[in-house]
Scaffold this motif. Structure first.
Motif, PDB file in Angstrom:
ATOM      1  N   UNK A  42       0.850  -1.202   0.000  1.00 25.43           N
ATOM      2  CA  UNK A  42       0.000   0.000   0.000  1.00 25.43           C
ATOM      3  C   UNK A  42       0.880   1.245   0.000  1.00 25.43           C
ATOM      4  N   UNK A  43       1.905   1.254   0.855  1.00 27.09           N
ATOM      5  CA  UNK A  43       2.794   2.415   0.897  1.00 27.09           C
ATOM      6  C   UNK A  43       3.524   2.586  -0.433  1.00 27.09           C
ATOM      7  N   UNK A  44       3.918   1.498  -1.057  1.00 28.05           N
ATOM      8  CA  UNK A  44       4.627   1.563  -2.336  1.00 28.05           C
ATOM      9  C   UNK A  44       3.793   2.237  -3.419  1.00 28.05           C
ATOM     10  N   UNK A  45       2.508   1.908  -3.505  1.00 30.94           N
ATOM     11  CA  UNK A  45       1.692   2.451  -4.593  1.00 30.94           C
ATOM     12  C   UNK A  45       1.120   3.831  -4.295  1.00 30.94           C
ATOM     13  N   UNK A  46       1.007   4.197  -3.014  1.00 29.33           N
ATOM     14  CA  UNK A  46       0.475   5.522  -2.673  1.00 29.33           C
ATOM     15  C   UNK A  46       1.481   6.621  -2.997  1.00 29.33           C
ATOM     16  N   UNK A  47       0.980   7.719  -3.491  1.00 26.10           N
ATOM     17  CA  UNK A  47       1.826   8.899  -3.661  1.00 26.10           C
ATOM     18  C   UNK A  47       2.135   9.480  -2.287  1.00 26.10           C
ATOM     19  N   UNK A  48       3.320  10.063  -2.110  1.00 23.17           N
ATOM     20  CA  UNK A  48       3.640  10.690  -0.829  1.00 23.17           C
ATOM     21  C   UNK A  48       2.584  11.726  -0.444  1.00 23.17           C
ATOM     22  N   UNK A  49       2.182  11.689   0.824  1.00 20.50           N
ATOM     23  CA  UNK A  49       1.180  12.617   1.331  1.00 20.50           C
ATOM     24  C   UNK A  49      -0.249  12.141   1.149  1.00 20.50           C
ATOM     25  N   UNK A  94      -0.125  -0.346  10.641  1.00 26.22           N
ATOM     26  CA  UNK A  94       0.057   0.949   9.974  1.00 26.22           C
ATOM     27  C   UNK A  94       1.280   1.675  10.523  1.00 26.22           C
ATOM     28  N   UNK A  95       1.396   1.731  11.837  1.00 30.48           N
ATOM     29  CA  UNK A  95       2.499   2.461  12.474  1.00 30.48           C
ATOM     30  C   UNK A  95       3.843   1.808  12.141  1.00 30.48           C
ATOM     31  N   UNK A  96       3.912   0.485  12.233  1.00 30.35           N
ATOM     32  CA  UNK A  96       5.148  -0.239  11.927  1.00 30.35           C
ATOM     33  C   UNK A  96       5.592  -0.003  10.491  1.00 30.35           C
ATOM     34  N   UNK A  97       4.619   0.108   9.575  1.00 33.56           N
ATOM     35  CA  UNK A  97       4.937   0.338   8.159  1.00 33.56           C
ATOM     36  C   UNK A  97       5.408   1.761   7.891  1.00 33.56           C
ATOM     37  N   UNK A 116     -11.247   3.794  12.948  1.00 31.71           N
ATOM     38  CA  UNK A 116     -11.388   4.422  11.631  1.00 31.71           C
ATOM     39  C   UNK A 116     -10.479   5.637  11.606  1.00 31.71           C
ATOM     40  N   UNK A 117     -10.152   6.074  10.416  1.00 27.35           N
ATOM     41  CA  UNK A 117      -9.299   7.251  10.270  1.00 27.35           C
ATOM     42  C   UNK A 117      -8.568   7.226   8.945  1.00 27.35           C
ATOM     43  N   UNK A 118      -7.435   7.927   8.940  1.00 27.33           N
ATOM     44  CA  UNK A 118      -6.571   7.991   7.759  1.00 27.33           C
ATOM     45  C   UNK A 118      -5.157   7.596   8.166  1.00 27.33           C
ATOM     46  N   UNK A 119      -4.547   6.781   7.322  1.00 25.02           N
ATOM     47  CA  UNK A 119      -3.140   6.433   7.476  1.00 25.02           C
ATOM     48  C   UNK A 119      -2.416   7.093   6.314  1.00 25.02           C
ATOM     49  N   UNK A 120      -1.638   8.125   6.625  1.00 21.95           N
ATOM     50  CA  UNK A 120      -1.021   8.959   5.599  1.00 21.95           C
ATOM     51  C   UNK A 120       0.381   8.451   5.274  1.00 21.95           C
ATOM     52  N   UNK A 121       0.634   8.353   3.973  1.00 18.08           N
ATOM     53  CA  UNK A 121       1.958   7.978   3.490  1.00 18.08           C
ATOM     54  C   UNK A 121       2.887   9.181   3.672  1.00 18.08           C
ATOM     55  N   UNK A 122       4.007   9.041   4.359  1.00 20.61           N
ATOM     56  CA  UNK A 122       4.876  10.206   4.586  1.00 20.61           C
ATOM     57  C   UNK A 122       5.454  10.759   3.280  1.00 20.61           C
ATOM     58  N   UNK A 123       5.716  12.054   3.301  1.00 22.09           N
ATOM     59  CA  UNK A 123       6.294  12.707   2.111  1.00 22.09           C
ATOM     60  C   UNK A 123       7.732  12.252   1.899  1.00 22.09           C
ATOM     61  N   UNK A 124       8.447  12.008   2.988  1.00 25.85           N
ATOM     62  CA  UNK A 124       9.804  11.465   2.922  1.00 25.85           C
ATOM     63  C   UNK A 124       9.728  10.026   3.415  1.00 25.85           C
ATOM     64  N   UNK A 125       9.961   9.092   2.541  1.00 25.29           N
ATOM     65  CA  UNK A 125       9.866   7.681   2.914  1.00 25.29           C
ATOM     66  C   UNK A 125      11.209   7.181   3.406  1.00 25.29           C
ATOM     67  N   UNK A 126      11.153   6.263   4.381  1.00 24.42           N
ATOM     68  CA  UNK A 126      12.411   5.663   4.841  1.00 24.42           C
ATOM     69  C   UNK A 126      13.044   4.869   3.711  1.00 24.42           C
TER      70      UNK A 126
END
Length: 128
Positions: A42-49, A94-97, A116-126
């Motif tokens: 999921x993190x791979x395909x999401x655009x940052x932010x 989500x947090x571990x990822x 429920x909520x939003x898990x946001x992909x960081x703008x700067x990825x590790x």
């Protein structure tokens, strides 16, 4: 708004890196075979932010009647309910990822805890 629905497994999303504006998950992440791999995809395909918008059931607090019931029913649920794990710890996954959680809300529906909520992909990825 144009949308695309894909059929497949969350652990292997057939989309290019940084190509998705949003992911919506409703009572699905409890059923993935490999939660860590699914979150990574999921993190791979999401655009940052961009974010995963989710509603998921989760494990009840330990040493409660509901948690004991979830533990008792887990083997049958996994086998007969599309792999659903009533003891899922989606928030931790989500947090571990590396996602940032926003607007996280906890609720109960007929005694079953949900988030429920939003898990946001960081703008700067590790770096991996």
């Amino acid at each position: 708004m144009p949308t695309t629905m894909l059929q497949g497994k969350c652990e292997n999303i057939p989309m290019p890196d940084n190509s998705v504006d949003a992911v919506i998950s409703t009572f699905a992440l409890c059923s993935v075979d490999d939660p860590e791999r699914a979150m990574s995809e999921i993190m791979r395909v999401l655009r940052p932010g961009c974010a995963v918008h989710f509603v998921e059931h989760i494990a009840a607090p330990q040493r409660t009647f509901i948690h004991a019931l979830q533990r008792l029913l887990a083997p049958m649920s996994r086998r007969f309910n599309h792999g659903c794990d009533p003891l899922a710890d989606t928030q931790r996954h989500f947090i571990t990822a590396g996602f940032w959680l926003e607007d996280l809300q906890r609720r109960e529906f007929s005694g079953i805890p949900m988030i429920s909520g939003r898990a946001v992909c960081p703008k700067q990825r590790p770096q991996s």
